[in-house]
Design an enzyme around this catalytic site. Structure first.
Site, short mmCIF file in Angstrom:
data_model
loop_
_atom_site.label_atom_id
_atom_site.label_comp_id
_atom_site.label_asym_id
_atom_site.label_seq_id
_atom_site.Cartn_x
_atom_site.Cartn_y
_atom_site.Cartn_z
N MET A 26 -96.09 -11.70 -1.48
CA MET A 26 -97.40 -11.07 -1.61
C MET A 26 -98.58 -11.64 -0.89
O MET A 26 -99.68 -11.31 -1.30
CB MET A 26 -97.81 -10.97 -3.18
CG MET A 26 -96.81 -10.21 -3.88
SD MET A 26 -97.36 -9.60 -5.67
CE MET A 26 -98.05 -11.10 -6.35
N LEU A 29 -99.19 -17.24 1.79
CA LEU A 29 -98.36 -17.79 2.09
C LEU A 29 -98.63 -19.41 2.30
O LEU A 29 -99.50 -20.04 2.79
CB LEU A 29 -97.59 -17.35 3.47
CG LEU A 29 -97.45 -16.00 3.40
CD1 LEU A 29 -96.81 -15.65 4.88
CD2 LEU A 29 -96.53 -15.48 2.59
N HIS A 33 -93.08 -20.35 0.56
CA HIS A 33 -92.35 -19.27 1.08
C HIS A 33 -91.86 -19.42 2.51
O HIS A 33 -90.85 -18.55 2.87
CB HIS A 33 -93.90 -17.98 1.51
CG HIS A 33 -94.77 -17.52 0.28
ND1 HIS A 33 -95.66 -18.25 -0.07
CD2 HIS A 33 -94.08 -16.85 -0.82
CE1 HIS A 33 -96.22 -17.58 -1.04
NE2 HIS A 33 -95.12 -16.81 -1.54
N SER A 183 -99.09 -19.70 -4.88
CA SER A 183 -100.32 -18.88 -4.35
C SER A 183 -101.51 -18.98 -5.27
O SER A 183 -102.68 -19.23 -4.82
CB SER A 183 -100.23 -17.54 -4.23
OG SER A 183 -99.12 -17.28 -3.06
#
Ligand code: PAF
Length: 290
Positions: A26, A29, A33, A183
Protein backbone atom coordinates in the site's frame (compact mmCIF):
# COMPACT_ATOMS: atom_id res chain seq x y z
CA UNK A 1 11.33 0.66 -13.79
CA UNK A 2 8.19 0.57 -15.91
CA UNK A 3 5.15 2.15 -14.26
CA UNK A 4 1.72 0.87 -15.29
CA UNK A 5 -1.30 2.91 -14.25
CA UNK A 6 -3.99 0.74 -15.81
CA UNK A 7 -4.72 -2.98 -16.11
CA UNK A 8 -4.31 -3.01 -19.95
CA UNK A 9 -0.93 -1.21 -19.69
CA UNK A 10 0.23 -3.75 -17.13
CA UNK A 11 -0.99 -6.77 -19.10
CA UNK A 12 0.55 -5.46 -22.28
CA UNK A 13 3.92 -4.97 -20.61
CA UNK A 14 3.96 -8.26 -18.65
CA UNK A 15 2.91 -10.33 -21.69
CA UNK A 16 6.57 -10.96 -22.52
CA UNK A 17 7.39 -12.61 -19.17
CA UNK A 18 6.70 -16.15 -17.95
CA UNK A 19 6.98 -15.89 -14.19
CA UNK A 20 6.40 -12.50 -12.57
CA UNK A 21 7.52 -12.33 -8.92
CA UNK A 22 5.06 -10.05 -7.15
CA UNK A 23 5.07 -7.93 -3.98
CA UNK A 24 1.77 -6.12 -3.31
CA UNK A 25 1.99 -3.05 -1.05
CA UNK A 26 0.00 0.00 0.00
CA UNK A 27 3.05 2.25 -0.45
CA UNK A 28 4.81 4.35 2.21
CA UNK A 29 7.62 1.87 1.76
CA UNK A 30 10.20 0.98 4.38
CA UNK A 31 13.10 -1.49 4.49
CA UNK A 32 10.70 -4.34 5.25
CA UNK A 33 8.93 -3.86 1.90
CA UNK A 34 12.21 -3.45 0.05
CA UNK A 35 13.55 -6.67 1.56
CA UNK A 36 10.46 -8.42 0.14
CA UNK A 37 11.21 -6.98 -3.31
CA UNK A 38 14.83 -8.14 -3.10
CA UNK A 39 13.64 -11.57 -1.94
CA UNK A 40 11.13 -11.78 -4.81
CA UNK A 41 13.50 -10.68 -7.58
CA UNK A 42 15.46 -13.95 -8.08
CA UNK A 43 12.27 -16.04 -7.76
CA UNK A 44 10.83 -14.93 -11.10
CA UNK A 45 11.88 -13.45 -14.44
CA UNK A 46 10.53 -9.97 -13.65
CA UNK A 47 10.07 -8.25 -10.26
CA UNK A 48 6.69 -6.54 -9.95
CA UNK A 49 5.44 -4.42 -7.04
CA UNK A 50 2.08 -2.73 -6.64
CA UNK A 51 1.11 0.35 -4.72
CA UNK A 52 -2.60 0.66 -4.02
CA UNK A 53 -4.22 1.92 -0.82
CA UNK A 54 -7.18 -0.42 -0.75
CA UNK A 55 -10.30 1.27 0.61
CA UNK A 56 -12.05 -2.10 0.98
CA UNK A 57 -9.81 -3.21 3.84
CA UNK A 58 -10.30 -0.11 6.02
CA UNK A 59 -13.17 0.21 8.48
CA UNK A 60 -15.07 3.51 8.35
CA UNK A 61 -13.28 4.90 11.45
CA UNK A 62 -9.82 3.81 10.28
CA UNK A 63 -7.04 5.76 8.57
CA UNK A 64 -7.82 5.35 4.83
CA UNK A 65 -7.85 9.11 4.17
CA UNK A 66 -4.74 9.87 6.18
CA UNK A 67 -2.77 6.74 5.22
CA UNK A 68 0.61 8.18 4.16
CA UNK A 69 1.03 8.48 0.39
CA UNK A 70 4.72 9.00 -0.44
CA UNK A 71 4.85 8.43 -4.19
CA UNK A 72 8.20 10.00 -5.14
CA UNK A 73 10.27 8.35 -2.42
CA UNK A 74 8.44 5.02 -2.94
CA UNK A 75 9.41 5.03 -6.64
CA UNK A 76 13.01 5.86 -5.81
CA UNK A 77 13.24 3.09 -3.22
CA UNK A 78 11.66 0.51 -5.52
CA UNK A 79 14.07 1.38 -8.33
CA UNK A 80 17.03 1.04 -5.96
CA UNK A 81 15.73 -2.33 -4.71
CA UNK A 82 15.67 -3.67 -8.28
CA UNK A 83 11.93 -3.56 -8.94
CA UNK A 84 11.30 -3.85 -12.70
CA UNK A 85 7.60 -3.02 -12.91
CA UNK A 86 5.38 -0.97 -10.62
CA UNK A 87 1.62 -1.33 -10.91
CA UNK A 88 0.03 1.76 -9.38
CA UNK A 89 -3.61 2.00 -10.41
CA UNK A 90 -5.92 4.66 -9.02
CA UNK A 91 -9.26 3.60 -7.60
CA UNK A 92 -11.06 4.03 -10.92
CA UNK A 93 -8.52 1.84 -12.71
CA UNK A 94 -8.74 -1.03 -10.20
CA UNK A 95 -12.39 -0.65 -9.19
CA UNK A 96 -14.07 0.88 -12.30
CA UNK A 97 -17.43 -0.19 -10.89
CA UNK A 98 -18.33 -0.90 -7.25
CA UNK A 99 -16.56 -4.14 -6.29
CA UNK A 100 -19.67 -6.06 -5.28
CA UNK A 101 -18.13 -9.46 -6.01
CA UNK A 102 -15.88 -10.17 -3.05
CA UNK A 103 -13.74 -12.98 -1.69
CA UNK A 104 -14.88 -14.21 1.75
CA UNK A 105 -12.04 -16.17 3.33
CA UNK A 106 -12.53 -19.09 5.70
CA UNK A 107 -13.97 -17.72 8.97
CA UNK A 108 -11.99 -20.12 11.16
CA UNK A 109 -8.83 -18.38 9.99
CA UNK A 110 -10.08 -14.93 9.05
CA UNK A 111 -12.70 -14.05 11.69
CA UNK A 112 -10.30 -14.41 14.63
CA UNK A 113 -7.60 -12.01 15.92
CA UNK A 114 -7.31 -9.21 13.30
CA UNK A 115 -10.57 -10.31 11.70
CA UNK A 116 -12.34 -10.13 15.07
CA UNK A 117 -11.10 -6.64 15.88
CA UNK A 118 -11.33 -5.37 12.29
CA UNK A 119 -14.45 -7.06 10.87
CA UNK A 120 -14.35 -7.26 7.09
CA UNK A 121 -10.62 -6.57 6.94
CA UNK A 122 -9.71 -9.90 5.37
CA UNK A 123 -12.61 -9.72 2.90
CA UNK A 124 -11.05 -6.45 1.70
CA UNK A 125 -7.55 -7.89 1.65
CA UNK A 126 -8.52 -11.11 -0.16
CA UNK A 127 -10.65 -9.26 -2.68
CA UNK A 128 -7.90 -6.84 -3.67
CA UNK A 129 -5.19 -9.52 -3.62
CA UNK A 130 -7.31 -11.78 -5.85
CA UNK A 131 -7.80 -8.87 -8.23
CA UNK A 132 -4.12 -7.90 -8.19
CA UNK A 133 -3.26 -11.57 -8.83
CA UNK A 134 -5.64 -11.52 -11.83
CA UNK A 135 -3.91 -8.40 -13.16
CA UNK A 136 -0.27 -9.41 -12.56
CA UNK A 137 -0.68 -13.19 -12.96
CA UNK A 138 2.39 -13.85 -10.86
CA UNK A 139 4.16 -17.21 -10.63
CA UNK A 140 5.25 -16.29 -7.12
CA UNK A 141 4.10 -13.68 -4.59
CA UNK A 142 5.93 -12.57 -1.45
CA UNK A 143 4.08 -11.38 1.68
CA UNK A 144 5.70 -10.25 4.94
CA UNK A 145 5.40 -12.39 8.05
CA UNK A 146 4.82 -9.17 9.98
CA UNK A 147 1.19 -9.62 8.88
CA UNK A 148 1.27 -13.26 9.92
CA UNK A 149 -2.46 -13.92 9.77
CA UNK A 150 -2.73 -12.17 6.40
CA UNK A 151 -0.03 -14.46 4.99
CA UNK A 152 -1.94 -17.51 6.24
CA UNK A 153 -5.29 -16.28 4.92
CA UNK A 154 -3.75 -15.61 1.48
CA UNK A 155 -2.02 -19.03 1.41
CA UNK A 156 -5.36 -20.67 2.20
CA UNK A 157 -7.18 -18.65 -0.49
CA UNK A 158 -4.56 -19.57 -3.10
CA UNK A 159 -4.83 -23.24 -2.17
CA UNK A 160 -8.63 -23.28 -2.13
CA UNK A 161 -8.93 -21.60 -5.54
CA UNK A 162 -6.02 -23.67 -6.96
CA UNK A 163 -4.32 -20.47 -8.11
CA UNK A 164 -1.02 -21.34 -9.85
CA UNK A 165 0.92 -19.04 -7.51
CA UNK A 166 3.65 -19.92 -5.05
CA UNK A 167 3.17 -17.86 -1.87
CA UNK A 168 6.39 -17.08 -0.01
CA UNK A 169 6.74 -15.47 3.44
CA UNK A 170 9.36 -12.78 4.11
CA UNK A 171 10.92 -12.34 7.55
CA UNK A 172 9.93 -9.29 9.59
CA UNK A 173 12.47 -6.48 9.54
CA UNK A 174 13.06 -4.69 12.82
CA UNK A 175 14.55 -1.40 13.95
CA UNK A 176 17.68 -1.63 16.14
CA UNK A 177 15.60 -1.65 19.31
CA UNK A 178 13.40 -4.51 18.03
CA UNK A 179 10.30 -2.60 16.85
CA UNK A 180 8.88 -4.32 13.76
CA UNK A 181 9.02 -2.00 10.75
CA UNK A 182 5.56 -0.82 9.74
CA UNK A 183 4.14 2.04 7.74
CA UNK A 184 2.06 2.96 10.80
CA UNK A 185 5.19 3.52 12.95
CA UNK A 186 5.30 6.93 11.28
CA UNK A 187 2.23 7.91 13.34
CA UNK A 188 4.22 7.56 16.59
CA UNK A 189 5.51 10.73 18.26
CA UNK A 190 8.99 10.71 19.84
CA UNK A 191 8.02 9.35 23.25
CA UNK A 192 5.56 6.84 21.79
CA UNK A 193 8.28 5.64 19.41
CA UNK A 194 10.51 4.92 22.43
CA UNK A 195 7.66 3.12 24.23
CA UNK A 196 6.66 1.14 21.11
CA UNK A 197 9.45 -1.39 21.62
CA UNK A 198 7.48 -2.72 24.62
CA UNK A 199 5.27 -4.67 22.19
CA UNK A 200 8.10 -6.81 20.80
CA UNK A 201 9.55 -7.13 24.32
CA UNK A 202 6.19 -8.46 25.55
CA UNK A 203 6.26 -11.09 22.79
CA UNK A 204 9.82 -12.01 23.78
CA UNK A 205 8.67 -12.48 27.39
CA UNK A 206 5.83 -14.74 26.27
CA UNK A 207 8.27 -16.82 24.21
CA UNK A 208 10.73 -16.96 27.10
CA UNK A 209 8.01 -18.25 29.44
CA UNK A 210 7.12 -21.03 26.99
CA UNK A 211 10.78 -21.91 26.47
CA UNK A 212 11.26 -22.02 30.24
CA UNK A 213 8.61 -24.73 30.39
CA UNK A 214 5.53 -22.77 31.48
CA UNK A 215 2.48 -24.45 29.98
CA UNK A 216 -0.40 -22.39 31.34
CA UNK A 217 -0.78 -20.36 28.17
CA UNK A 218 -3.78 -18.47 29.55
CA UNK A 219 -1.64 -17.18 32.41
CA UNK A 220 1.19 -16.17 30.06
CA UNK A 221 -1.29 -14.29 27.83
CA UNK A 222 -2.98 -12.57 30.78
CA UNK A 223 0.38 -11.45 32.19
CA UNK A 224 1.40 -9.98 28.84
CA UNK A 225 -1.94 -8.11 28.54
CA UNK A 226 -1.57 -6.75 32.08
CA UNK A 227 2.06 -5.73 31.59
CA UNK A 228 1.23 -3.70 28.47
CA UNK A 229 -1.92 -2.19 30.00
CA UNK A 230 0.10 -1.08 33.01
CA UNK A 231 2.37 0.87 30.64
CA UNK A 232 -0.62 2.70 29.15
CA UNK A 233 -1.29 0.50 26.12
CA UNK A 234 -4.70 -0.82 25.12
CA UNK A 235 -3.99 -4.36 23.97
CA UNK A 236 -6.54 -6.08 21.69
CA UNK A 237 -4.89 -9.49 22.01
CA UNK A 238 -1.66 -11.13 23.16
CA UNK A 239 -1.95 -14.83 22.40
CA UNK A 240 -0.04 -18.06 21.86
CA UNK A 241 -1.35 -20.00 18.90
CA UNK A 242 -0.53 -23.01 16.75
CA UNK A 243 1.32 -21.92 13.65
CA UNK A 244 -0.61 -24.36 11.48
CA UNK A 245 -4.09 -22.84 11.95
CA UNK A 246 -3.76 -19.99 14.49
CA UNK A 247 -6.00 -21.85 16.94
CA UNK A 248 -5.13 -22.25 20.63
CA UNK A 249 -3.19 -25.46 21.26
CA UNK A 250 -5.37 -28.06 22.95
CA UNK A 251 -4.49 -30.04 26.04
CA UNK A 252 -2.45 -33.14 25.40
CA UNK A 253 -1.29 -32.13 21.93
CA UNK A 254 2.09 -33.82 21.62
CA UNK A 255 3.78 -31.76 18.90
CA UNK A 256 3.12 -28.17 18.03
CA UNK A 257 4.94 -25.18 16.58
CA UNK A 258 3.78 -21.93 18.11
CA UNK A 259 3.55 -18.28 17.26
CA UNK A 260 2.91 -15.45 19.71
CA UNK A 261 0.71 -12.76 18.17
CA UNK A 262 -0.03 -9.28 19.48
CA UNK A 263 -2.10 -6.23 18.59
CA UNK A 264 -2.28 -3.18 20.81
CA UNK A 265 -3.00 0.51 20.66
CA UNK A 266 -0.53 3.07 21.92
CA UNK A 267 -2.43 6.34 21.96
CA UNK A 268 -4.25 6.38 18.63
CA UNK A 269 -1.72 4.14 16.83
CA UNK A 270 -2.55 0.45 16.54
CA UNK A 271 0.49 -1.80 16.17
CA UNK A 272 0.70 -5.53 15.47
CA UNK A 273 3.61 -7.90 15.79
CA UNK A 274 4.33 -11.61 16.19
CA UNK A 275 7.11 -14.01 17.06
CA UNK A 276 7.53 -17.61 15.98
CA UNK A 277 8.65 -19.74 18.89
CA UNK A 278 11.22 -22.29 17.83
CA UNK A 279 12.79 -25.10 19.77
CA UNK A 280 9.75 -25.97 21.89
CA UNK A 281 8.14 -28.50 19.62
CA UNK A 282 7.25 -30.92 22.38
CA UNK A 283 4.47 -29.57 24.54
CA UNK A 284 2.60 -31.26 27.32
CA UNK A 285 -0.95 -30.45 28.29
CA UNK A 286 -1.45 -26.78 29.22
CA UNK A 287 -1.40 -26.51 33.00
CA UNK A 288 1.02 -29.39 33.49
CA UNK A 289 4.78 -29.27 33.92
CA UNK A 290 6.96 -29.56 30.80
O1 PAF B 1 -0.14 -5.90 3.55
C1 PAF B 1 -0.57 -4.96 2.85
O2 PAF B 1 0.07 -3.92 2.66
C2 PAF B 1 -1.96 -5.06 2.24
O3 PAF B 1 -2.84 -5.73 3.08
C3 PAF B 1 -1.96 -5.70 0.84
C4 PAF B 1 -1.51 -7.15 0.88
C5 PAF B 1 -1.06 -4.90 -0.08
C6 PAF B 1 -3.38 -5.68 0.26
O4 PAF B 1 -3.86 -4.37 0.15
Amino acid sequence: MYIARTIPELRDHLGRYRRPAFVPTMGNLHDGHLALVRQAKPLGDVAVASIFVNRLQFLPHEDFDTYPRTWDSDCEKLRAAGCDVLFAPDERALYPEPQTCKVHPDGALADILEGHFRPGFFVGVCTVVMKLFACVQPGVAVFGKKDYQQLMVIRHMVRQFALPIEVVGGETRRADDGLALSSRNGYLGDSARVEAVALSRALQSMAAAVRAGERDFGAIEARAMQALSARGWQPDYMVLRRRSDLQAPTAGEPLVALVALAAARLGSTRLIDNLEIDGVERLTAPGTAA
